[in-house]
Design a protein around this motif. Structure first.
Motif, short mmCIF file in Angstrom:
data_model
loop_
_atom_site.label_atom_id
_atom_site.label_comp_id
_atom_site.label_asym_id
_atom_site.label_seq_id
_atom_site.Cartn_x
_atom_site.Cartn_y
_atom_site.Cartn_z
N PHE A 165 0.83 -1.21 0.00
CA PHE A 165 0.00 0.00 0.00
C PHE A 165 0.86 1.26 0.00
N ILE A 166 1.83 1.32 0.91
CA ILE A 166 2.64 2.55 0.98
C ILE A 166 3.60 2.65 -0.20
N ALA A 167 4.05 1.49 -0.72
CA ALA A 167 4.90 1.54 -1.92
C ALA A 167 4.10 2.08 -3.10
N PHE A 168 2.85 1.66 -3.20
CA PHE A 168 1.98 2.16 -4.27
C PHE A 168 1.74 3.66 -4.13
N ILE A 169 1.57 4.12 -2.89
CA ILE A 169 1.40 5.56 -2.65
C ILE A 169 2.63 6.31 -3.16
N GLY A 170 3.82 5.77 -2.86
CA GLY A 170 5.05 6.40 -3.32
C GLY A 170 5.14 6.44 -4.84
N LEU A 171 4.80 5.34 -5.49
CA LEU A 171 4.82 5.28 -6.96
C LEU A 171 3.83 6.26 -7.57
N LYS A 172 2.64 6.35 -6.96
CA LYS A 172 1.59 7.22 -7.47
C LYS A 172 1.94 8.69 -7.26
N ASN A 173 2.41 9.03 -6.06
CA ASN A 173 2.74 10.42 -5.76
C ASN A 173 3.89 10.95 -6.61
N SER A 174 4.81 10.07 -6.94
CA SER A 174 5.98 10.48 -7.71
C SER A 174 5.68 10.58 -9.21
N GLY A 175 4.56 10.00 -9.64
CA GLY A 175 4.24 10.00 -11.06
C GLY A 175 4.86 8.84 -11.81
N ILE A 176 5.49 7.92 -11.10
CA ILE A 176 6.08 6.75 -11.75
C ILE A 176 4.97 5.86 -12.32
N VAL A 177 3.83 5.81 -11.63
CA VAL A 177 2.64 5.18 -12.19
C VAL A 177 1.51 6.20 -12.20
N VAL A 178 0.65 6.11 -13.20
CA VAL A 178 -0.44 7.07 -13.36
C VAL A 178 -1.72 6.34 -13.76
N PRO A 179 -2.89 6.97 -13.57
CA PRO A 179 -4.15 6.34 -13.98
C PRO A 179 -4.20 6.12 -15.49
N ASN A 180 -4.89 5.05 -15.88
CA ASN A 180 -5.03 4.72 -17.29
C ASN A 180 -6.41 4.10 -17.51
N GLU A 181 -7.15 4.58 -18.51
CA GLU A 181 -8.52 4.13 -18.72
C GLU A 181 -8.59 2.66 -19.11
N ALA A 182 -7.60 2.18 -19.85
CA ALA A 182 -7.63 0.80 -20.35
C ALA A 182 -7.43 -0.22 -19.22
N ASN A 183 -6.39 0.00 -18.39
CA ASN A 183 -6.09 -0.97 -17.34
C ASN A 183 -5.87 -0.33 -15.97
N PHE A 184 -6.44 0.85 -15.77
CA PHE A 184 -6.44 1.58 -14.51
C PHE A 184 -5.08 2.21 -14.15
N ILE A 185 -4.00 1.45 -14.28
CA ILE A 185 -2.67 1.95 -13.90
C ILE A 185 -1.67 1.64 -15.00
N THR A 186 -0.81 2.62 -15.29
CA THR A 186 0.25 2.39 -16.27
C THR A 186 1.48 3.20 -15.90
#
Length: 432
Positions: free
Chosen positions: A142-163
């Motif tokens: 959970f916290i690793a995902f927060i770090g990835l999301k906050n940094s922009g390393i992963v972003v929302p994607n309509e096709a598969n939610f995360i890319t």
């Protein structure tokens, strides 16, 4: 030295310097709450200054109790998710925030009552090891995902939610640099590697224009005042389910974090958490006091695991965090700037997420009725962005799996009770 004896530093394999660095590390990974919480609750009309001071007061109260009495390196502050739920209750039911603060206060009093009895300790000890390890690992993801999301390393994607995000973005580039710089320091066994990585990233952020400070770094704090609670409105509006939701989510958010961080720090003994009653009093007191001054319920913070990763093992780490929170009332412009740059804290969250996966090796994956509930927790926490939801899924699936595999009598009755309660909570009043 007084600090060494009081906190048993030598017995826990640590020292004052390490605890100081750990406290600073934890503080800077969670200090965003004193900016985000007032902004979120301010959006429903609560004065920003009121919530700012209430947030600090709640954090200092709960964290000091955790540090001085439970002697754990765990910090407490108003919880993210809980504040969003608070705002949604005000909006959805058309209630005044004074009335909803009344529900928080009532929940806090019930929380205190439960915490001084053996009920919460019984709950923690009744949780099977596979769920405990699943909770720890789930929090890590959970916290690793927060770090990835906050940094922009992963972003929302309509096709598969995360890319994968845009690796040309300045904040993302700085986050990746901070991550690898810290990893190199850790590979070289440099003490305080996490905190050093944060400082170096902040310095680079400042000189590249990503970290901007206002001309005024210091400011006088607002005067805290008691909030006008509408406790009678709780009963006239029949807000019992809201009180129960606040109570339930706060209990299990803190319980999950307490299990995860103490397991990571090696502070559990024979699967049990020492001084657990004192630890529970911290978030219960913070919730009650916080409501009196004007903020949503408090909980133990998963970011405490960053301090543990930096070497924190005793309550001295928590005391340092509490002191820094108290001092933060004079440095709100400076703290707002640091907290606003995700590249400083995101690498820490990603690295700590790795540390917290250690418990996976202790789960008996050959026993499906033990493995699947743990897997469900690990899967659910990051995907729902909710510790309590992950715990709920575990509590529901574990007794069901045991019951139908013929081992239902080995499950503690309290697990069945809370499995049923969680099903009701998820269906009728989910808090996230």
């Amino acid at each position: 030295m007084f600090l060494e004896k009081f906190f048993s530093l030598k017995e826990n394999g640590t020292n004052v310097r390490t605890e100081l660095v750990a406290g600073i590390t934890t503080f800077f990974t969670m200090v965003y709450i004193i900016i985000v919480n007032p902004a979120l609750l301010g959006s429903i009309g609560i004065p920003f200054e009121q919530v700012f001071m209430a947030t600090v007061i709640a954090a200092v109260t709960g964290t000091l109790i955790m540090g001085l009495f439970a002697k754990f390196p765990i910090a407490i502050a108003p919880g993210m998710g809980l504040n969003a739920y608070f705002a949604s209750v005000v909006g959805a039911h058309g209630l005044s925030y004074q009335t909803v603060f009344g529900t928080v206060f009532v929940a806090g009093l019930l929380f205190l009552l439960i915490s001084v009895t053996s009920l919460r300790q019984l709950i923690v000890e009744a949780i099977p090891n596979s769920l405990k390890y699943g909770i720890t690992s789930g929090i890590g993801l959970f916290i690793a995902f927060i770090g990835l999301k906050n940094s922009g390393i992963v972003v929302p994607n309509e096709a598969n939610f995360i890319t994968l995000g845009d690796l040309h973005e300045p904040v993302t580039i700085l986050s990746i640099f901070g991550l690898f710089f810290t990893l190199i320091l850790m590979a070289r066994n440099v003490k305080g590697a996490i905190f050093i990585g944060m400082i170096v990233t902040a310095v680079i952020g400042y000189f590249t224009g990503l970290l901007n400070f206002e001309k005024q770094i210091l400011s006088m704090p607002p005067v805290p005042v008691f909030f006008d609670l509408d406790i009678a409105g709780v009963f006239t509006n029949g807000l019992y389910s809201v009180v129960f939701a606040f109570l339930l989510v706060t209990i299990f958010d803190t319980t999950g974090t307490l299990i995860g961080v103490t397991e990571q720090a090696g502070l559990t003994k024979n699967g049990k958490i020492p001084r657990v009653r004192q630890a529970f009093l911290g978030d219960a007191a913070a919730t009650t006091v916080g409501a009196m001054f004007g903020t949503s319920p408090s909980t133990a913070y998963i970011e405490s695991s960053t301090g543990v990763a930096a070497g924190g093992r005793t309550g001295l780490t928590a005391v340092v965090v509490a002191i820094l929170f108290a001092l933060s009332i004079f440095f709100s412009p400076l703290i707002a700037a640091i907290a606003s740059l995700a590249a400083i804290t995101a690498p820490v969250l990603i690295i700590v997420g790795c540390f917290m996966m250690e418990g996976l090796a202790k789960i008996d994956w050959k026993k499906f009725d033990e493995a699947f509930p743990a897997f469900a927790i690990i899967l659910t926490m990051p995907l729902t962005s909710s510790i309590s939801t992950g715990i709920a899924i575990g509590f529901i699936t574990y007794p069901l799996m045991k019951l139908f595999s013929g081992y239902g009598k080995k499950v503690h009755p309290i697990i069945y009770i809370f499995g049923f309660i969680f099903m009701i909570q998820l269906v009728f009043f989910p808090a996230h």
